[in-house]
Design a protein around this motif. Structure first.
Motif, PDB file in Angstrom:
ATOM      1  N   GLN A 149       0.803  -1.211   0.000  1.00  0.00           N
ATOM      2  CA  GLN A 149       0.000   0.000   0.000  1.00  0.00           C
ATOM      3  C   GLN A 149       0.841   1.268   0.000  1.00  0.00           C
ATOM      4  O   GLN A 149       0.516   2.237  -0.653  1.00  0.00           O
ATOM      5  CB  GLN A 149      -0.940  -0.010   1.226  1.00  0.00           C
ATOM      6  CG  GLN A 149      -2.025  -1.069   1.144  1.00  0.00           C
ATOM      7  CD  GLN A 149      -2.936  -0.878  -0.051  1.00  0.00           C
ATOM      8  OE1 GLN A 149      -3.248   0.249  -0.416  1.00  0.00           O
ATOM      9  NE2 GLN A 149      -3.334  -1.977  -0.665  1.00  0.00           N
ATOM     10  N   GLN A 150       1.960   1.262   0.761  1.00  0.00           N
ATOM     11  CA  GLN A 150       2.752   2.468   0.861  1.00  0.00           C
ATOM     12  C   GLN A 150       3.479   2.791  -0.447  1.00  0.00           C
ATOM     13  O   GLN A 150       3.943   3.883  -0.642  1.00  0.00           O
ATOM     14  CB  GLN A 150       3.761   2.334   1.998  1.00  0.00           C
ATOM     15  CG  GLN A 150       4.748   1.178   1.810  1.00  0.00           C
ATOM     16  CD  GLN A 150       5.657   1.011   2.994  1.00  0.00           C
ATOM     17  OE1 GLN A 150       5.688   1.868   3.877  1.00  0.00           O
ATOM     18  NE2 GLN A 150       6.417  -0.067   3.032  1.00  0.00           N
ATOM     19  N   HIS A 151       3.545   1.822  -1.318  1.00  0.00           N
ATOM     20  CA  HIS A 151       4.162   2.055  -2.617  1.00  0.00           C
ATOM     21  C   HIS A 151       3.131   1.911  -3.735  1.00  0.00           C
ATOM     22  O   HIS A 151       3.447   1.471  -4.834  1.00  0.00           O
ATOM     23  CB  HIS A 151       5.305   1.067  -2.840  1.00  0.00           C
ATOM     24  CG  HIS A 151       6.400   1.165  -1.808  1.00  0.00           C
ATOM     25  ND1 HIS A 151       7.155   2.307  -1.657  1.00  0.00           N
ATOM     26  CD2 HIS A 151       6.838   0.271  -0.886  1.00  0.00           C
ATOM     27  CE1 HIS A 151       8.040   2.105  -0.678  1.00  0.00           C
ATOM     28  NE2 HIS A 151       7.860   0.888  -0.200  1.00  0.00           N
ATOM     29  N   SER A 152       1.862   2.291  -3.414  1.00  0.00           N
ATOM     30  CA  SER A 152       0.776   2.088  -4.363  1.00  0.00           C
ATOM     31  C   SER A 152       1.028   2.810  -5.679  1.00  0.00           C
ATOM     32  O   SER A 152       0.792   2.257  -6.752  1.00  0.00           O
ATOM     33  CB  SER A 152      -0.543   2.564  -3.751  1.00  0.00           C
ATOM     34  OG  SER A 152      -1.603   2.386  -4.654  1.00  0.00           O
ATOM     35  N   TYR A 153       1.506   4.051  -5.587  1.00  0.00           N
ATOM     36  CA  TYR A 153       1.738   4.824  -6.807  1.00  0.00           C
ATOM     37  C   TYR A 153       2.759   4.129  -7.699  1.00  0.00           C
ATOM     38  O   TYR A 153       2.643   4.134  -8.929  1.00  0.00           O
ATOM     39  CB  TYR A 153       2.204   6.240  -6.467  1.00  0.00           C
ATOM     40  CG  TYR A 153       3.619   6.318  -5.941  1.00  0.00           C
ATOM     41  CD1 TYR A 153       4.698   6.552  -6.786  1.00  0.00           C
ATOM     42  CD2 TYR A 153       3.886   6.150  -4.580  1.00  0.00           C
ATOM     43  CE1 TYR A 153       5.996   6.606  -6.313  1.00  0.00           C
ATOM     44  CE2 TYR A 153       5.177   6.187  -4.092  1.00  0.00           C
ATOM     45  CZ  TYR A 153       6.224   6.429  -4.960  1.00  0.00           C
ATOM     46  OH  TYR A 153       7.518   6.467  -4.480  1.00  0.00           O
ATOM     47  N   ARG A 154       3.782   3.520  -7.080  1.00  0.00           N
ATOM     48  CA  ARG A 154       4.833   2.872  -7.860  1.00  0.00           C
ATOM     49  C   ARG A 154       4.310   1.622  -8.568  1.00  0.00           C
ATOM     50  O   ARG A 154       4.670   1.354  -9.715  1.00  0.00           O
ATOM     51  CB  ARG A 154       6.012   2.502  -6.958  1.00  0.00           C
ATOM     52  CG  ARG A 154       7.169   1.846  -7.737  1.00  0.00           C
ATOM     53  CD  ARG A 154       8.311   1.454  -6.825  1.00  0.00           C
ATOM     54  NE  ARG A 154       9.348   0.728  -7.566  1.00  0.00           N
ATOM     55  CZ  ARG A 154      10.365   1.284  -8.202  1.00  0.00           C
ATOM     56  NH1 ARG A 154      10.500   2.612  -8.186  1.00  0.00           N
ATOM     57  NH2 ARG A 154      11.246   0.539  -8.854  1.00  0.00           N
ATOM     58  N   ARG A 155       3.454   0.861  -7.913  1.00  0.00           N
ATOM     59  CA  ARG A 155       2.972  -0.357  -8.566  1.00  0.00           C
ATOM     60  C   ARG A 155       2.070  -0.026  -9.739  1.00  0.00           C
ATOM     61  O   ARG A 155       2.051  -0.754 -10.733  1.00  0.00           O
ATOM     62  CB  ARG A 155       2.276  -1.276  -7.578  1.00  0.00           C
ATOM     63  CG  ARG A 155       0.969  -0.776  -7.011  1.00  0.00           C
ATOM     64  CD  ARG A 155       0.235  -1.911  -6.317  1.00  0.00           C
ATOM     65  NE  ARG A 155      -0.985  -1.426  -5.692  1.00  0.00           N
ATOM     66  CZ  ARG A 155      -1.961  -2.226  -5.285  1.00  0.00           C
ATOM     67  NH1 ARG A 155      -1.862  -3.525  -5.455  1.00  0.00           N
ATOM     68  NH2 ARG A 155      -3.042  -1.735  -4.729  1.00  0.00           N
ATOM     69  N   TRP A 156       1.328   1.091  -9.666  1.00  0.00           N
ATOM     70  CA  TRP A 156       0.494   1.454 -10.806  1.00  0.00           C
ATOM     71  C   TRP A 156       1.338   1.972 -11.965  1.00  0.00           C
ATOM     72  O   TRP A 156       1.010   1.747 -13.135  1.00  0.00           O
ATOM     73  CB  TRP A 156      -0.556   2.477 -10.392  1.00  0.00           C
ATOM     74  CG  TRP A 156      -1.616   1.870  -9.519  1.00  0.00           C
ATOM     75  CD1 TRP A 156      -1.842   2.111  -8.201  1.00  0.00           C
ATOM     76  CD2 TRP A 156      -2.572   0.875  -9.909  1.00  0.00           C
ATOM     77  NE1 TRP A 156      -2.868   1.340  -7.734  1.00  0.00           N
ATOM     78  CE2 TRP A 156      -3.347   0.575  -8.757  1.00  0.00           C
ATOM     79  CE3 TRP A 156      -2.847   0.210 -11.104  1.00  0.00           C
ATOM     80  CZ2 TRP A 156      -4.374  -0.358  -8.788  1.00  0.00           C
ATOM     81  CZ3 TRP A 156      -3.882  -0.720 -11.131  1.00  0.00           C
ATOM     82  CH2 TRP A 156      -4.628  -0.995  -9.979  1.00  0.00           C
TER      83      TRP A 156
END
Length: 432
Positions: A2-9
């Motif tokens: 979750q804390q790296h949500s932007y990166r996974r998208w």
């Protein structure tokens, strides 16, 4: 996660764009068949042979691509696949002779199918947990369509900047694709993970998938063959639709640039739009069965093909021709968004689902092998009206096949619903 949500998208977008556009040079004929014949010196039959070479190699490589996804680093495989594909594009830009183009097509199949096909799907699926798979896969398909469509429009714009007889026009298109591939490969190196962290947990389960006994058990299930033939019929229409540019140019006298833009609309934009629409139909309409929706779409597609046959010898209104092709395109691409849902609807056991999809892919994508050389031969040896009449007849036969096997599959599904509700056994529901 979750804390790296932007990166996974961002990662999902890069993987999706890579997986989508990586095929565009191998399928360059879809939009640029006439320039390929004009500037590269190939006949329509030879262009069909070039396409079937990729198709034959791809059919062989679909199954082992799954092993590659399980055994090797996703980051290394996707990165190397995209960069090598870009380098192959630079070789293609030199307008090589036929034998060299055939070798390049084999190499394209190795990079896009063996090294990228299953790896990209698995890498995307690992960006979320089980509850997020539908959302991730849905976005992946949509982003693939956006990437393919955007790059197709940009390359078509670049192509149109040149004079009609300038051979640098097609070279520029190939160069743009090559540069984009290499750039995406570099981005993949920085954003895609190795994808090996979960391998220990899944090794035993995955080993079972590759056993010969499981492959034989899948082949004994009747629904495997029904699903395969449905995919085969729909994919035949998909291959035929790639001749839309040629059809509008030769039968309706549209300019090459105008017809090429229509080719982008039919083969790229409709692909991005209509795939998700199939899922929406099954979700929000009264017809919840993907098999039934494909059956209804096949009837509509058959009617569109009958109308195309009726207008083929005396084409008058280009608007009618475009409208019928768009209608056929809608039925094809909406069905493409649903046909891999059929094995699940048929209650295929989870432990053989991967094997089932692999076998369905091998059989269902066979049109890549035979459609292009056959239609190319018709184009070279027959008057245009007769060549396209034969092509639409082939499509009508494919649609009839879809109607027959969706009927058989749906009948099988309905017949097993009562036993399934009584016993709760998925193996009974999917047995031969």
């Amino acid at each position: 996660m979750q804390q790296h949500s932007y990166r996974r998208w961002i990662t999902l977008a890069i993987i999706s764009f890579s997986g989508g556009v990586s095929f565009d040079l191998a399928y360059l004929r879809y939009i640029y068949q006439i320039p390929m014949a004009k500037f590269m010196g190939f006949s329509n039959t030879e262009i069909g042979l070039i396409m079937s070479t990729f198709g034959i190699t791809a059919i062989i490589l679909y199954a082992p691509s799954g092993v590659i996804a399980d055994k090797f680093s996703h980051r290394k495989m996707i990165t190397s696949a995209m960069i090598i594909t870009g380098i192959l594009g630079l070789l293609m830009m030199t307008y090589p002779p036929l034998w060299a183009m055939l070798l390049i097509q084999v190499a394209f199949a190795i990079t896009t199918i063996l090294m990228l096909w299953s790896v990209s799907i698995k890498a995307a699926s690992m960006l979320g947990d089980h509850s997020e798979q539908g959302k991730i896969m849905g976005w992946m398909e949509g982003l693939r369509g956006v990437g393919v469509m955007s790059l197709a429009v940009f390359t078509m714009w670049a192509f149109s900047r040149f004079a009609s007889d300038d051979p640098n026009s097609l070279k520029t298109v190939i160069l743009i694709y090559s540069v984009v591939y290499i750039a995406l490969g570099i981005l993949c190196w920085f954003f895609v993970s190795d994808g090996v962290s979960h391998e220990v947990k899944t090794t035993d389960r995955q080993k079972k998938t590759f056993q010969l006994s499981d492959i034989l058990s899948v082949l004994r299930i009747s629904t495997t063959w029904y699903c395969s033939m449905i995919i085969l019929g729909v994919y035949t229409i998909y291959a035929i639709l790639s001749y839309s540019t040629n059809y509008l140019t030769e039968m309706y006298g549209m300019s090459l640039v105008a017809a090429s833009y229509m080719g982008i609309v039919i083969n790229k934009i409709f692909r991005a739009m209509c795939g998700p629409l199939g899922g929406l139909i099954t979700t929000y309409s009264r017809v919840k069965s993907p098999t039934r929706v494909i059956q209804i779409l096949s009837v509509i597609g058959a009617l569109a093909l009958i109308a195309l046959l009726a207008t083929n010898h005396h084409p008058q209104s280009v608007a009618v021709g475009i409208g019928l092709i768009l209608l056929l395109g809608f039925t094809c691409y909406a069905s493409r968004g649903l046909y891999f849902a059929c094995p699940g609807e048929a209650k295929t056991p989870t432990f053989i689902m991967g094997t089932t999809v692999g076998i369905c892919s091998v059989i269902g994508f066979l049109p890549d092998v035979f459609v292009y050389p056959i239609v190319g031969y018709w184009q070279d040896t027959l008057p245009a009206a007769e060549a396209y009449r034969n092509m639409w007849m082939m499509g009508l036969g494919a649609m009839c096949m879809v109607m027959v096997f969706t009927f058989l599959l749906y009948k099988k599904i309905r017949a097993t619903e009562v036993p399934l509700s009584q016993t709760g056994s998925p193996s009974q529901a999917s047995g031969a």
